[in-house]
Structure formats: structure tokens, C-alpha cells
Design a protein around this motif. Sequence first.
Motif, PDB file in Angstrom:
ATOM      1  N   GLU A  84     112.055  71.723  -9.797  1.00  0.00           N
ATOM      2  CA  GLU A  84     112.385  71.362  -8.412  1.00  0.00           C
ATOM      3  C   GLU A  84     112.359  72.580  -7.506  1.00  0.00           C
TER       4      GLU A  84
ATOM      5  N   GLU B 117     113.189  73.933   2.049  1.00  0.00           N
ATOM      6  CA  GLU B 117     113.789  73.633   0.746  1.00  0.00           C
ATOM      7  C   GLU B 117     115.249  73.184   0.855  1.00  0.00           C
TER       8      GLU B 117
ATOM      9  N   VAL C  84     109.519  64.440  -5.580  1.00  0.00           N
ATOM     10  CA  VAL C  84     110.650  64.810  -6.424  1.00  0.00           C
ATOM     11  C   VAL C  84     111.942  64.831  -5.602  1.00  0.00           C
ATOM     12  N   ASP C  85     111.872  65.384  -4.402  1.00  0.00           N
ATOM     13  CA  ASP C  85     113.051  65.429  -3.536  1.00  0.00           C
ATOM     14  C   ASP C  85     113.514  64.019  -3.168  1.00  0.00           C
TER      15      ASP C  85
ATOM     16  N   ILE D 282     100.153  62.844  -9.578  1.00  0.00           N
ATOM     17  CA  ILE D 282     100.469  64.188  -9.096  1.00  0.00           C
ATOM     18  C   ILE D 282     100.237  64.240  -7.590  1.00  0.00           C
TER      19      ILE D 282
ATOM     20  N   HIS E 202     110.835  75.438  -7.912  1.00  0.00           N
ATOM     21  CA  HIS E 202     109.574  76.170  -7.795  1.00  0.00           C
ATOM     22  C   HIS E 202     108.391  75.276  -7.445  1.00  0.00           C
ATOM     23  N   ASN E 203     108.661  73.985  -7.255  1.00  0.00           N
ATOM     24  CA  ASN E 203     107.578  73.048  -6.958  1.00  0.00           C
ATOM     25  C   ASN E 203     106.436  73.125  -7.961  1.00  0.00           C
ATOM     26  N   TRP E 204     106.760  73.188  -9.250  1.00  0.00           N
ATOM     27  CA  TRP E 204     105.720  73.264 -10.276  1.00  0.00           C
ATOM     28  C   TRP E 204     105.133  71.898 -10.562  1.00  0.00           C
ATOM     29  N   ILE E 205     103.892  71.894 -11.054  1.00  0.00           N
ATOM     30  CA  ILE E 205     103.273  70.674 -11.559  1.00  0.00           C
ATOM     31  C   ILE E 205     103.289  70.704 -13.077  1.00  0.00           C
TER      32      ILE E 205
ATOM     33  N   GLY F 143     112.918  78.611  -3.511  1.00  0.00           N
ATOM     34  CA  GLY F 143     113.808  77.585  -4.037  1.00  0.00           C
ATOM     35  C   GLY F 143     115.132  78.186  -4.493  1.00  0.00           C
TER      36      GLY F 143
ATOM     37  N   SER G 161     112.601  83.470  -5.590  1.00  0.00           N
ATOM     38  CA  SER G 161     111.718  82.433  -5.049  1.00  0.00           C
ATOM     39  C   SER G 161     112.433  81.711  -3.909  1.00  0.00           C
TER      40      SER G 161
ATOM     41  N   ILE H 275     105.000  67.583 -14.873  1.00  0.00           N
ATOM     42  CA  ILE H 275     105.924  67.038 -13.879  1.00  0.00           C
ATOM     43  C   ILE H 275     106.264  65.568 -14.126  1.00  0.00           C
TER      44      ILE H 275
ATOM     45  N   ILE I  94     103.340  65.440  -5.409  1.00  0.00           N
ATOM     46  CA  ILE I  94     104.522  65.139  -6.216  1.00  0.00           C
ATOM     47  C   ILE I  94     105.738  65.988  -5.834  1.00  0.00           C
ATOM     48  N   ASP I  95     105.543  67.224  -5.356  1.00  0.00           N
ATOM     49  CA  ASP I  95     106.695  68.083  -5.053  1.00  0.00           C
ATOM     50  C   ASP I  95     107.562  67.483  -3.939  1.00  0.00           C
TER      51      ASP I  95
ATOM     52  N   GLU J 136      97.512  74.013  -1.758  1.00  0.00           N
ATOM     53  CA  GLU J 136      98.435  73.926  -2.894  1.00  0.00           C
ATOM     54  C   GLU J 136      98.427  72.531  -3.536  1.00  0.00           C
TER      55      GLU J 136
END
Lengths: 454, 454
Positions: B229, A71, A255-256, A234, B231-234, A39, A37, B251, A251-252, A171
Motif C-alpha cells: 500500500e 498518499e 487498493v485505497d 492490474i 509503495h504502490n507496488w504491483i 508512503g 518513501s 498485488i 490497481i494502486d 507508471e
Amino acid sequence: MQDTFEQDNSQNLLSDISHALSQGMFVHVRNILHEMSDGDIAHVLESSPSKQRHVIWTLIDPEFHGDILEELSEDVRNSIIQKMNPSMVAEATEGLDTDDLAEVLRSLPDETYQAVLQSLDEQDRHRAEKALGYEEDTAGAIMNTDTVTIRPDVTIEVVSRYLRLRGHLPEATDVLYVVDDQDKLLGTLSLAKLVVTSNPATLVSDIMEEEAETIPADMDESEVAKQFERHNWISAPVTNEQGLLLGRITIDDIVDIIREDAEHSMMSMAGLDDEEDTFAPVIKSTQRRSIWLGINLITALLAALVSSAFEDILSQLAVLAVLNTIVPSMGGIAGNQTLTLVIRAMAVGHVAPTNVRWLIIKEFTIGLLNGVLWAVLIASVVALWKQDLLLGGIIAFAMLMNMLAAGIAGVSIPLILKRLEIDPALAGGVILTTVTDVVGIFAFLGTATWLLSA
Amino acid sequence: MQDTFEQDNSQNLLSDISHALSQGMFVHVRNILHEMSDGDIAHVLESSPSKQRHVIWTLIDPEFHGDILEELSEDVRNSIIQKMNPSMVAEATEGLDTDDLAEVLRSLPDETYQAVLQSLDEQDRHRAEKALGYEEDTAGAIMNTDTVTIRPDVTIEVVSRYLRLRGHLPEATDVLYVVDDQDKLLGTLSLAKLVVTSNPATLVSDIMEEEAETIPADMDESEVAKQFERHNWISAPVTNEQGLLLGRITIDDIVDIIREDAEHSMMSMAGLDDEEDTFAPVIKSTQRRSIWLGINLITALLAALVSSAFEDILSQLAVLAVLNTIVPSMGGIAGNQTLTLVIRAMAVGHVAPTNVRWLIIKEFTIGLLNGVLWAVLIASVVALWKQDLLLGGIIAFAMLMNMLAAGIAGVSIPLILKRLEIDPALAGGVILTTVTDVVGIFAFLGTATWLLSA
């Protein structure tokens, strides 16, 4: 399915790649990378020494360059981009989300920046310029403009048909935004609500959430992150002052920011950049760290200068020289505990005008209690070790004074620095150590001069 | 709508509440609290001194007690639960998500724990015991069991009808899980995919995502957070070894873990607990911090002991006593930079067997370069200040030695501690300072004794 992770999966990948590279098995590495992936690839790049990093980069399918660049941490990204020409960067960033594109562009050195911007196709350049119009680290700069909007006066059936015609949702889309014909945000309709609504004739306005809270475009990204944390969001809509929908934050990206903010204090306290690349070349790392060492040399010299004012008593009693480091050292540790706690509390927003007085009194009291405790202890140790009661009393007094100074300095230094708009995590420690060194030396050698000098 | 945030909204709320409390306007406070989100209330509680905190708690509608408890940091939660009786805690936690319920229970003192467990209604107790069956801080302990599952061989139309009959989806549901009749996870179907699929006769198996990666129930929560983080999952499904679906992780729970993990290193480095409550009572804070100060007193005494071996030369030359703190101090700073960088790199998983050698060589080289640089500088300063070339040479040599020691110690101490399964962030700094103090003093006073003693 069942592609279950091993705890050390990424470490295995890393050692596979590293081993294959050292054997010159480039095709094999390319195959491994192809299965990973974005990431995970970013992680491998960040975990590789700079030379190996560039070899790996050339083995990655250029199609994924953009997503991987996004990333990477800023330092590592820059080290890679410096070796690419602007048209390659432009190609790599094609099709990135607006916020990611803007982030990559912002982190470029000035010369490259203009060149890349010119190499972008018109649509991307337009998008990028719009995002770059917002100040860095604000909601506007991190938002995406790919919102799916609907009108309040249509039925669920119409919405469903529209979505099926659309055929694809951006997404991390969890809600649809309900807007009027001016694009003013009226509410949100979650996909979860949409799929459980039975009557196709239901109007959007009847089931939409009107209470949705919005993020103003100029809100600082750290504040945005706090809102996400507190509300378990989210995604959240970004609006301008007139309430018009500008985009959404997912949210992604948050997180960072949360990780960076949390790491910022720790790295700054050691005089490091938050994005400091562990595997940067030696010269670059040496340069960066030497500034911090230089500042600390000045404080060390200052402490020596204070001691040198007491050279008379030191030359009479060498035992004072031996004990002279204990009090400053303990003061530094105690002060640093308070400082760390206050810096973290400020970072998460727990310190407010209403509780500052309470906090100062609390840390002063802790300093007093700790001071008494360690004064008694050190006095006993010194009195027994050096067989000198008076010397024990002197160091006890110095310890008490310095613990009090440490408590007060530990709270007040970050508060004052913040008011002066200086980063407390960066400057706090140096100033604190200077205070505890000077107070500690003065209290110990000063009292000794007064009571002991011949 | 348009409930736009001010940057300092929460600070305003905090000062409003604090002011109202001091005026005895309890009804007003109750009204303010009623309008706030759980996260905001948790924030106010965490920002309040302990006495005020308990008054606020009694003014909160008990209906929301559970959700707020879940948002609080462990320390603050415990301070509140200690004042509640078990049946009140049981009532407050009624209806919490399984993972949140288990988290609250886990943080209770042993006596309260059993009492609360007995006070729960049967269903909640059953759920809680199941979650408590997983080890703390693993995927199993933080997952929710509220997954929505569907079969692969049904049509989209059937799924849609099922969802409408269901009438409500669990919070943060972004995908439906496709399982066979044994509950084995076969794939996922996102709501976003569901709503854009036109043909109602499409089979779930035709459009489901089969490549979904799953989390094993025994994976450490920090590792889970890293996967999210990267994989940017929810959300992500949790499975057992046979691939059966056990639950899902969302998340919002991950965000807390990311912040805690990132803060852990910084707090540990100052000898503080990650969840240390800024507004804890004085006595509790003093006790906690005194352990750390005690350990540091031992290292300070050790450094004094080393110096005391050189009392002869110190009594001959007081100037050595004055300069004696500079080299250890610079070594401590340089070593701490390396230590911090390595601890962070280890925390985010960047350090692997393949790059350790490279890292040690790098930090040794930086130590060498820094050592030469600061040796020359300090030699010049001392030679000019004290008008003594030989003294300058001695301190330069000590500086070089200590910078090298700092570089090597800064990398190797955390690596060794990790192998011994001791937290490097907690113990690293003390050991490092001891090394740089002892090496610094030995190198400086030892060389001085050798070259200068009469």
C-alpha cells in the motif's frame, strides 16, 4: 539491493523522528525524511499528533509535497493544507497524476479550492477541470488519462519502434490500448504479450486481446473496486457510452478504495467518520463525537421513559430493577451480530432480492434457537439466584421475545435503510438498540406487571 | 469488446441463476456459468444459501473448480470441499499457482488434507509441500515461485530473444528479476523499461533498478500488504536471509489480504469470524454466535449483581431504577468510539510507543469535555422531568465519572490486550462494556445511596 524490511521498520523510523524532534535535531529529521518513501512519510504524518505533524511537514523537501499529500487520508491532508497558502498548494500539486490532483482539489475547503485552481498553470488547470467534471467517487474521477494507444493495423515492429522513440511509459503501464482513428477502444495488447511475440511482422490486431472488459466513466468507485477484485486486474480501461477510450484506472488507486470501503462500515457503526484522524486536536474530535452521543442519549432516554411506565411494579419489587438490564443487553448483542453480518454482506454485494427471504427466515430461526437456549439458561440462573420460579419464567419469556425481535430487526433494519438510501452502517445500530431496548423492557416489565403486581 | 458493465450486473446474474434453478433449468444455468469469470462465479456461490450453492457447484465445468475454489472465502470453500472426495479436490487444484494451492490445502480439515496431498501428482505435491513449509500468513506462504530471472551481464537483445523463445510469461509479470549464478537478487528490470530501451547492445546491469526493496520470507502477510500500500507496488520479490530470490508476491493476492484485515476488526467486534459465511446453515451459525452471547450474558449478570448490591435504595426510590440504564449506556457508546478508533489506528500501524501518552491524554481530555457537556444536559433533563435538583446532580456526577472511565478504558484496554497478545477487536468491546456498566452503576446508585437513602 537487499534493503530488507524489519517488521517494525516504520515504528522505528517514527520513534527516531519523534526523538530527534524533541531534541531539536531538525537537520537530522530532514535527513531521515529524505531517505524515506512518500508512503512512509505519509504514514509518519498520520501517526503524529497535530502539532508535531506540522513541524515534520515543514522539514520535508517541498518537491515531494504533492506526492505525499496524495498518499494522506483526507482528514490529515486537510489539516496540513489549511496551514499552506493557495500558491504553495498549487506548487505542491504540480505534476501530480490527473486523478490525484483532482482528489486533492476535491478535498479542499471551498475558499481554498478556487484560489488553488487559479494558481495552477494552465495545463494542470485544464486537466484538473476535466477530471472534476466527473462526479466524485466515480470511475471518471479516479481514472488517469495517461494511456498509451496504438492502432490495430500496424506491425509489432512498428509498435516496438514507437515505444523506443517514446522512451518512457507511464507508471503501472501493463497494457497498450488498441484504438481506431475515432479513439474507439478495440482491444488491448499487454507488454507481456508484446515481448514474447517472435515475428516482427505480426499485426497488432492478430494478437490483441479483444475481450477486454471496460469500465463506464460513471460507474461508482466501489463497484469498480469490486470488479478489480473479482477479475484480478492490474489496470482497466475507462470508456464512455460510445466506447471511446477516456483513460485507465490502476490497481494502486483501487487498493485505497478497498480499504476505505471495508473500514467505512466499522467506523460508521461507532458513529465515526471513515477518515477520522486519530491524532486530530481534542476540540475537533469532541465536537464530531458529541453528535453521535447526543443521538444515543435520546435512545437512552426513550428506554428510561419506557421503564418509567412501569414505576409502580419497580417500586414494589426492586429485584425487577436489578434484572431489567439483562434482556435488553442480550438482545442488543444478538441483534448487533446479525446487523454486522448483513451490513458486511451488503457491502460486498452478497445480498440480492433472490436471497433476502432466505436470509430473514434464517436469522429469525437463529433468533428462535438462541432465544430458547438463553431463555432456559437465564431462567435457571434467576430461579436459583432469587429463589423465584415465576420470576425465572418471566425473564425467560422476555428473553425469547427479544431474541426474535433482535433477529428480525437485525436483518430488516439495514434492508429498509438501504431502500431509503440511508447508510445502514451509520444509522442501523442506534435503531436496532432502540428496538431491542424497548422490546426487552416491555416484555420483561410488562409480563411482570401482569403476573406479579399486587 | 465493449462488454460494458451494468452497476448491478452481478445481481442480475444472481437472480437469473436463482430463477432458472427454481424452474429446474439446469442446462440454462450451466450455460450462464460458462460465460462468467471465476470471480463472478465465486461471488454467486458466496451469495447463495447453502443448498442452492451445492447445486450450482455441480453445474460448473470441473476444469474451473480450482480457480474458483481459490477465489472463495474460507468458510464457503470448506462448505464445498466437505462434499467433494479427496481425489476430486486433488484434480480441481491441479495447475493452481503454488500459493493458491497451499491456501486451499491449509484450509482443509486434517483428514481431507492428507488424503488430498497424497492424491496430488508428484510435481504439485512437491510444490505444495515447499509452500506449506512456510508458516501460514507469511510472505513465504503467499508467494509464487514463477519468477522470470535474467543475468546482469547479458544484453537487452539476448533478453528479448530469451523471452520470445520462452513464448509466455506468468500472470501479472511486470518485472524480470536480475540474479547472479547463486540466485542472489541483484535488481529488477521492468518490462516497461525493456520495451523503451533503444540500443540492443545495452547491458541489463546498466539499466536495471538496483534499489528494489525485497520482502523477507517470514514477514507477516499484513505487514507485506502495508508495504504494498505504501509503495504502490504491483509485485515484489521475496528473498531469504542470504538475499536469494525465492519468489514474488503479486498485488492480486494482496488485495484479498487488505480486505480481510480491514474487515477483521469489524467482524471481531461483533464476535463474528472474519470469513463468517452469511449463508451458512442455521445450526452452524447459531453455535458460533452463542459463544459470544454466553460471554455477554456473564457481563450482563455482573452488571445485575452490581445493581443488586443497591437493592435497598432501588426499593425506596423506583425512579433510580428507571434512570439506572442511562449512564452505563452513554459510557458504553463513548468508550466504544474511542475503542474503535484505537483498534483501527493499531490495525493500520498508527499507534507507536512515541504517541501512546499523547493519545491517552487526548482521550482523557475528550472524556472530560464530553463528561461535562452530557452531565449538564442530563442533569437539566432529569431535574425538569423528575422535578428533583439533587437527583439531577447525582446523575450528572455519575455521567462525568463514567465518561472519564470510558475514555481511559477505550485507549488502555486495546493497548493492554495487544501486549498480552489477545486480539483487541475480539475481546475489547466486552471488557469495555463491563467497565462502563460497573462504573456507571456504582457511580449512580452509590452516590444516590449516600445522598438519598432514608
